[in-house]
Design an enzyme around this catalytic site. Structure first.
Site, PDB file in Angstrom:
ATOM      1  N   PRO A  67       5.027  21.522  87.201  1.00  0.00           N
ATOM      2  CG  PRO A  67       4.542  21.861  84.955  1.00  0.00           C
ATOM      3  CD  PRO A  67       4.053  22.166  86.338  1.00  0.00           C
ATOM      4  CG  HIS A  68       9.437  20.901  90.200  1.00  0.00           C
ATOM      5  ND1 HIS A  68       8.280  20.140  90.246  1.00  0.00           N
ATOM      6  CD2 HIS A  68      10.395  20.159  90.798  1.00  0.00           C
ATOM      7  CE1 HIS A  68       8.550  18.994  90.859  1.00  0.00           C
ATOM      8  NE2 HIS A  68       9.824  18.980  91.198  1.00  0.00           N
ATOM      9  CB  CYS A  69      13.511  21.546  85.920  1.00  0.00           C
ATOM     10  SG  CYS A  69      13.389  22.991  84.846  1.00  0.00           S
TER      11      CYS A  69
END
Length: 154
Positions: A67-69
């Site tokens: 998960p990345h942002c």
């Protein structure tokens, strides 16, 4: 080049994390990060990660999700690593449930360095022996140590 151990801490390397669902796992991630990085709000982190998942699952296969942002208010990359006590459905590319989450948050003005970090994480988790070692770690410190060791092997 930024090295993973400079953005991950033993306190953000957690084993036996209750999963339950993708949403619950991302809530846990957001809570852990917000507890340790004062400038970040749990709700912001959670909403941004969920929004990113809506664009397409970050489940990369082999029980791994990254998960990345990009995040406003994030001044430097922040990472967290969670090994869930039981695999969860994550809409991963290969349909397999996920039990390892390697999270990467980067500043809004993301640069090539951040893409490089994502690549480093993905290539590390691409190796079966690394995944096996991460899954075998029995404490938070041991989990963090696997990342350190793998980084130092290169």
């Amino acid at each position: 080049m930024i090295r993973l151990e400079t953005i991950l801490t033993p306190g953000r390397s957690l084993v036996n994390v209750p999963g339950g669902s993708k949403k619950r796992a991302l809530e846990k991630v957001a809570t852990v990060i917000a507890d340790q990085v004062p400038e970040l709000e749990m709700q912001d982190v959670f909403e941004k990660l969920v929004a990113r998942e809506k664009l397409g699952s970050t489940g990369f296969g082999n029980g791994i999700a990254i998960p990345h942002c990009r995040l406003e208010g994030c001044s430097a990359p922040v990472s967290a690593l969670l090994h869930l006590e039981a695999p969860i459905d994550y809409d991963a590319i290969d349909g397999a449930p996920v039990d390892l989450l390697f999270v990467l948050l980067v500043p809004e003005a993301a640069t090539d360095a951040h893409l490089e970090l994502l690549r480093q994480i993905a290539s590390m988790l691409d190796r079966k022996e690394v995944r096996d070692r991460l899954r075998a770690a029995t404490s938070n410190e041991a989990l963090f140590q696997v990342v350190l060791d793998v980084q130092n092997e290169h």
